[in-house]
Scaffold this active site. Structure first.
Site, PDB file in Angstrom:
ATOM      1  N   LYS A  59       6.613   1.418   3.076  1.00  0.00           N
ATOM      2  CA  LYS A  59       5.848   0.418   2.327  1.00  0.00           C
ATOM      3  C   LYS A  59       6.752  -0.672   1.756  1.00  0.00           C
ATOM      4  CE  LYS A  59       2.137   3.675   1.360  1.00  0.00           C
ATOM      5  NZ  LYS A  59       1.757   4.804   0.488  1.00  0.00           N
ATOM      6  N   GLY A 104     -11.365   5.792   8.705  1.00  0.00           N
ATOM      7  CA  GLY A 104     -12.196   5.255   9.781  1.00  0.00           C
ATOM      8  C   GLY A 104     -13.675   5.540   9.566  1.00  0.00           C
TER       9      GLY A 104
END
Lengths: 438, 438
Positions: free
Chosen positions: B206, B18
């Site tokens: 994933k 972030g």
């Protein structure tokens, strides 16, 4: 599930890529329709001779010699004829009649890409060309979209399968350049006229496309510094192997920044170079292609796969077709290609690289000092020197110096080699190669 | 050049990804604006504690604890908090308020992806998630768009950098599993609680995302067969090296077809396996990731790069941000993610693979015949057998059999090993590994 009208797809050309594209389009019609949300109808295949023999058997009624009528009645036009004309006129006709266009024509894009993108932008149509570089390998869309939020600093690729096949055989099997080329020709890796591949023209066209996309700058093919593999000898390949390198024909597009002003420019070039055997590009064998990308945030990425072949290239064409068709169904003008950065393109002399050169010198005291003085006068710093007495009886009384430099300006390196060649104590400059990928 | 109104971008979370995303968004504001055709305005960063110390220094006024107000006033919401809640609620709030959403949250997508895509589709918003698999490597967009006209048969990847780092150290430096894990922990390749990585949960999340995209089918994470690397020993790694293999933790999504009926199904699985040192995946070292894709037309492709890291992952987030922003400027609903194929998912017993198993057996005549009879009874065909007398003094009177099989059904191979283990002449089953990538 399928709520949209059928989309009419025109195919121009029925060579190996064209016929495989048609076959896959027909065979996978239902699956493609469910991915797009509309049926893709192959409206016709424009050819010069409708009765010519083809690799793939397709319904005879698809063939037509009236390309213009086919183009103006289609939503999406796929150009797989190759060459500049009439491909260019057909693409302009398609775009101006409101169709999206898909092409694999690297020569046309390298020469006239700017004009075609400008027309597409004006009429609000899209021009797709993933298949023009490295065939099946998705490289243009990742550069254009996935890395759109990053800054690409360098694109370095093996983008010509024919020359990679030749260099790989020389490296792995010890073939001479002539023998390797003969095998490549026999196996279809090389065209009957190998000039486009061997002299680096094909790679130069592709690096033009890659550089334009990576740096948002129009890069004319004439601005690409180009050296082919014709001068690469088996002796150089062997010496490279012993030193932990492999010789690859590299297509390089690079962002440069002036260390003082920070002003940016770009370089686009094609030449055979040494790269370390530890580098991911060193493991690209046979006719495979790979593109290595360095981006500011993403770091190093590599894209690897088949760089040629009818069905492999057709995969990229169909990927573009699905994108174009989805855009029809979903609406919206898509992504325009604009050279909004317009960075200056510098000549090869301005780039920074490393050299490895092999000198035959008189085997007498003081030679290394003389050579080192020349290097120093050009501010070229030496990383490695290997001196060996000559074992060649014809060259008795001589020694061999292999000098690897640190990074320096190409112009300085080049001038250094010229001056060394003119020294009395240097009897021959046996090899000059750049080192890349460090 | 910039004619569109500013687009407000909300960031949820200021961890390593972030904060790097925010930094790049601010530093490259002009360049991003020229790529998008609109200015991207970082409207705020929602965090739990606005005064916490962060890796990257950003303007203090950007931080807010009022995530909901930030979300509802933004055009695009970037979720980088991780975890299921409140991330899921925030994403739903963003989508239903009309914002496009970008997320790197693989755990959330693996568990609740279907629900989120359904909501996005209903409201006509987009959900982007390139950063959720293999960080900076563009893999989802190529699968979704570049290969959209092809048929993907297999996706095989090294998608967990921590376990690759451990296995790579064991292979290249001869570290024990414990020593390698200690180094990985020290260098930040491994979390303090390594379970998610070492036990294969992260890779299973994933492969769920990869399989769903590649096969247009909803693949619940619970349907993924999962084995971690905890049982991999240095002895196995060394034996693999001697035999020309390397052990990698592979995430595999595969399309299967019944040989009689042609009916298709898929398999998604994670396990450590042997792959040849000649395979491109074998050269993926340290914490790098790579995904190998086999498609019907394109052939074999590989995508390689950094699979983790704040700034690398931020590159993928920003690529998605540019796509989302371009769509705002250009209009159009984009590409919906639909499970239109809905192929059945088979248990691991139904797949075909190869086994290599190492047996400690009594060193007496007839043992090989006994073992071979068991293999034949399960219709498992042998490719290689290597028998060596034991050099271990504690196991004198025993020999070691290393058996490599041809391709067979997993269930047959597994039953064969169970039966062999119960034979009187087999004193120990020392290693059982699958062989992939042939």
């Amino acid at each position: 599930m399928i709520e949209y009208r059928n989309l009419r797809v025109a195919l121009l050309g029925a060579g190996s890529v064209g016929s495989q594209t048609a076959r896959l389009l027909l065979e996978h019609a239902d699956e493609l329709a469910s991915r797009v949300g509309a049926k893709l109808e192959l409206a016709g295949i424009a050819v010069r001779n409708t009765s010519a023999k083809r690799d793939v058997e397709l319904p005879a009624e698809l063939y037509t010699t009236d390309a213009e009528a086919l183009i103006t009645s289609s939503d999406i036009v796929i150009e797989l004829m190759g060459g500049i004309e009439p491909a260019k006129s057909y693409i302009i006709q398609a775009l101006t009649s409101g169709a999206d266009v898909i092409t694999a024509n690297k020569a046309l894009l390298a020469e006239h890409g700017d004009e075609l993108f400008e027309i597409a932008d004006q009429v609000g149509a899209q021009l797709y060309y993933e298949a023009s570089v490295a065939a099946a390998i998705p490289i243009l869309r990742p550069l254009r979209e996935s890395l759109a939020g990053d800054r690409i600093n360098r694109v370095m690729g093996i983008v010509n399968g024919s020359t990679n096949y030749i260099l790989d055989r020389m490296d792995r099997f010890g073939d001479s350049a002539e023998d390797a080329a003969a095998v490549a020709l026999e196996l279809g890796f090389l065209e009957a006229d190998p000039t486009l591949d061997v002299e680096g023209y094909d790679a130069a066209q592709k690096v033009t496309i890659l550089a334009s996309l990576a740096f948002h700058t129009s890069v004319p093919v004439a601005s690409v510094h180009r050296e082919g593999i014709a001068s690469v000898t088996l002796e150089q390949v062997r010496a490279a192997r012993e030193a932990g390198y492999v010789i690859k024909l590299l297509a390089i597009a690079e962002r440069l920044a002036d260390p003082d002003t920070g002003v940016e420019s770009i370089s686009a070039r094609v030449y055979p170079a040494l790269i370390s055997r530890q580098h991911p590009l060193a493991t690209v064998h046979e006719g495979k292609n790979a593109v290595f990308v360095e981006a500011e945030a993403a770091g190093s990425l590599m894209f690897y796969g088949a760089g040629a072949g009818g069905v492999e290239t057709a995969s990229a064409v169909l990927g573009d077709l699905v994108s174009a068709a989805r855009r029809h169904v979903a609406g919206g003008p898509g992504v325009a290609q604009k050279a909004h950065a317009s960075l200056p393109i510098v000549p090869v002399g301005s780039i920074e690289t490393r050299y490895q050169f092999t000198l035959e010198v008189a085997d007498e005291p003081g030679v290394l000092a003389t050579v080192a003085t020349v290097l120093a006068s050009h501010r070229v710093s030496v990383e490695t020197v290997i001196q060996t007495a000559s074992t060649d009886t014809e060259a008795s009384g001589t020694a061999t110096l292999v000098i690897g430099t640190h990074t320096a300006r190409e112009a300085s390196l080049s001038a250094t080699v010229t001056e060394l060649a003119n020294l009395g104590v240097v009897t021959a400059v046996k090899s000059v190669l750049r080192i890349e990928g460090i």
